[in-house]
Design a protein around this motif. Structure first.
Motif, mmCIF file in Angstrom:
data_model
loop_
_atom_site.group_PDB
_atom_site.id
_atom_site.type_symbol
_atom_site.label_atom_id
_atom_site.label_comp_id
_atom_site.label_asym_id
_atom_site.label_seq_id
_atom_site.Cartn_x
_atom_site.Cartn_y
_atom_site.Cartn_z
ATOM 1 N N GLY A 184 43.512 34.375 55.220
ATOM 2 C CA GLY A 184 44.416 33.581 54.908
ATOM 3 C C GLY A 184 44.385 32.667 54.117
ATOM 4 N N GLY A 185 45.174 31.649 53.921
ATOM 5 C CA GLY A 185 45.409 30.507 52.941
ATOM 6 C C GLY A 185 45.953 30.784 51.610
ATOM 7 N N GLY A 186 46.542 32.129 51.479
ATOM 8 C CA GLY A 186 47.043 32.476 50.151
ATOM 9 C C GLY A 186 46.156 32.729 49.275
ATOM 10 N N LEU A 187 46.466 33.457 48.103
ATOM 11 C CA LEU A 187 45.745 33.880 47.310
ATOM 12 C C LEU A 187 45.440 32.743 46.267
ATOM 13 N N GLY A 188 44.255 32.542 45.916
ATOM 14 C CA GLY A 188 44.129 31.739 44.663
ATOM 15 C C GLY A 188 43.510 32.351 43.436
ATOM 16 N N ASN A 189 42.871 31.483 42.471
ATOM 17 C CA ASN A 189 42.759 32.058 40.953
ATOM 18 C C ASN A 189 42.181 33.300 41.177
ATOM 19 N N TYR A 190 41.164 33.630 41.975
ATOM 20 C CA TYR A 190 40.566 34.884 41.879
ATOM 21 C C TYR A 190 41.402 35.973 42.578
ATOM 22 N N GLY A 191 41.889 35.634 43.665
ATOM 23 C CA GLY A 191 42.882 36.496 44.390
ATOM 24 C C GLY A 191 44.254 36.945 43.582
ATOM 25 N N LEU A 192 44.777 36.094 43.083
ATOM 26 C CA LEU A 192 45.734 36.533 41.994
ATOM 27 C C LEU A 192 45.302 37.342 40.812
ATOM 28 N N LEU A 199 48.758 27.582 38.910
ATOM 29 C CA LEU A 199 47.569 27.303 39.326
ATOM 30 C C LEU A 199 46.491 26.678 38.306
ATOM 31 N N THR A 200 46.570 27.343 37.169
ATOM 32 C CA THR A 200 45.464 27.036 36.353
ATOM 33 C C THR A 200 45.690 26.213 35.239
#
Length: 438
Positions: A301-309, A341-342
């Motif tokens: 959970g928590g949504g996809l961050g930099n590495y997840g995307l 995001l970045t």
């Protein structure tokens, strides 16, 4: 001049060059483990690297005449330990350490010690956590770790940061001093400190893998030794922090990307671009591991961050049968999220490539020109390479030629330069104006 002296001189120069290559190869492969071992032994991060550098100097002085030892890494470590002993003999405060080292009691905790799930049972990863200590800023953490753990040159680190070499040099020097002044111990950080160090650790492993995937300098397309070490560290990190979503996401990204490595070069070692790769050569086990790690990151959970995307983008490539059947619309949308995001211009450049595949080279060129119009990536060779590719697909060969030439002049990687040379050679002959004579 006596007979044979020229031959002897040539042989000596050859032996010296061979030794230099051997030292460079050993350092690239074993730098992290040598430095980590020395840090554990001497208890001082900065001193450990100084000792390792001294051992390298001795190798350059002795290997040309005595030959490369059977186990070069062990030789370098032993020389560095002897230098530590010499230094401690001049320092009565380290009498106890000298006694311990002299008797070889430097192998870590006893084997019958109780298992501690919070312990990092890996010297290299422990070294990463030291370099990512909270006393340093984020950029200093990553720069220092890439220098000491990955063995990257200052030039390579500067390329990763898109920063001047002098700036990176100063950053590394100041970081070493702060680590020394703070007296940071070679030990597992307390569990409560893990979260604040994880950002730097993840960023470091990511940049280590990135340099392995696409070497910024040198004569090789990839440095698979660096990439493999990054994947290994990612697996250890996930075992240490099983509930950290971005750790799983980073591991997913690396596994899914490394799955393509077998097809990224041909039988002669020449680079093969994505659109030309034989996907049957992709590592299906790595793809399965990567998709499982990504699913775990989503599950946490928590949504996809930099590495997840990025991992989700890599998954789109991994499951597609060809470039034509790739879900470019989804990839473009994922890049939209990454850009937001970045704010990274490199991410925007990758989005341009995806957009061009999905909506055509004209749309890609328009987006690229808008990016360059903001002054982003000025002086970088990659926008020229992308622009040359888009112009080629639009049939503007002369303009494409100029862009590929600029890209080739700007890259520091020999394999990449050869790829650009092949693209130049594939272009139609330069068009001549109406008044040009043959």
């Amino acid at each position: 001049m006596t007979p044979g002296s020229d031959t002897d001189e040539v042989a000596a120069r050859g032996a010296e060059e061979s030794a230099r290559r051997a030292v460079a190869a050993v350092w690239r492969i074993e730098a992290a483990r040598i430095t980590a071992t020395l840090t554990r032994v001497v208890g001082d991060f900065a001193l450990a690297e100084d000792l390792a550098q001294d051992a390298l100097g001795e190798a350059l002085a002795t290997w040309p005449t005595k030959g490369v030892p059977r186990n070069p890494a062990a030789w370098l470590t032993a020389v560095a330990k002897r230098r530590a002993i010499d230094q401690w003999r001049r320092d009565v405060r380290h009498r106890d350490r000298l006694s311990e080292l002299a008797f070889g009691i430097d192998q870590g905790s006893p084997t019958d010690a109780p298992w501690d799930p919070d312990t990092i049972d890996d010297d290299v990863l422990r070294l990463v956590f030291i370099a990512c200590h909270p006393v340093l800023g984020a950029e200093a953490q990553v720069a220092l770790t890439l220098r000491v753990v990955a063995g990257l040159t200052t030039e390579e680190i500067a390329a990763a940061f898109l920063a001047p070499v002098a700036t990176v040099q100063q950053r590394i020097v100041r970081a070493k001093k702060r680590i020394a002044d703070a007296g940071v111990a070679f030990e597992t950080p307390p569990r409560e400190e893990l979260p604040e160090r994880m950002r730097g650790v993840l960023a470091t492993i990511y940049l280590l893998f990135t340099e392995g995937h696409s070497a910024s300098h040198g004569s090789t397309w990839m440095r698979t030794d660096l990439a493999a070490e990054a994947v290994r560290l990612g697996r250890v990190l996930v075992a240490l922090a099983p509930d950290h979503a971005e750790a799983h996401a980073l591991l997913a990204l690396m596994e899914l990307t490394a799955a393509r490595f077998p097809a990224r070069t041909d039988a002669g070692g020449e680079p093969v671009l994505l659109e030309d790769q034989d996907r049957r050569r992709w590592d299906r086990d790595a793809i399965r591991r990567g998709r499982a790690a990504l699913a775990r990151a989503v599950e946490l959970g928590g949504g996809l961050g930099n590495y997840g995307l990025q991992a989700a983008i890599a998954e789109c490539h991994a499951v597609a049968a060809s470039v034509a059947t790739t879900d470019w619309a989804r990839i473009t949308a994922l890049y939209d999220g990454l850009v937001e995001l970045t704010g990274s211009p490199v991410v925007e450049l990758n989005r341009v490539v995806a957009l061009a595949h999905g909506e055509g080279p004209g749309a890609g060129l328009e987006a690229l020109d808008a990016l360059l119009g903001r002054g982003a990536l000025a002086g970088h060779h990659l926008p020229h390479a992308v622009r040359g590719e888009l112009l080629t697909r639009l049939g503007h060969s002369d303009e494409a030629r100029a862009e590929f030439e600029l890209a080739a002049a700007g890259t520091n990687n020999d394999d990449e330069r050869r790829v650009l040379a092949r693209k130049l050679a594939a272009l139609p002959p330069r068009q001549r104006g109406p008044g040009t004579k043959n």
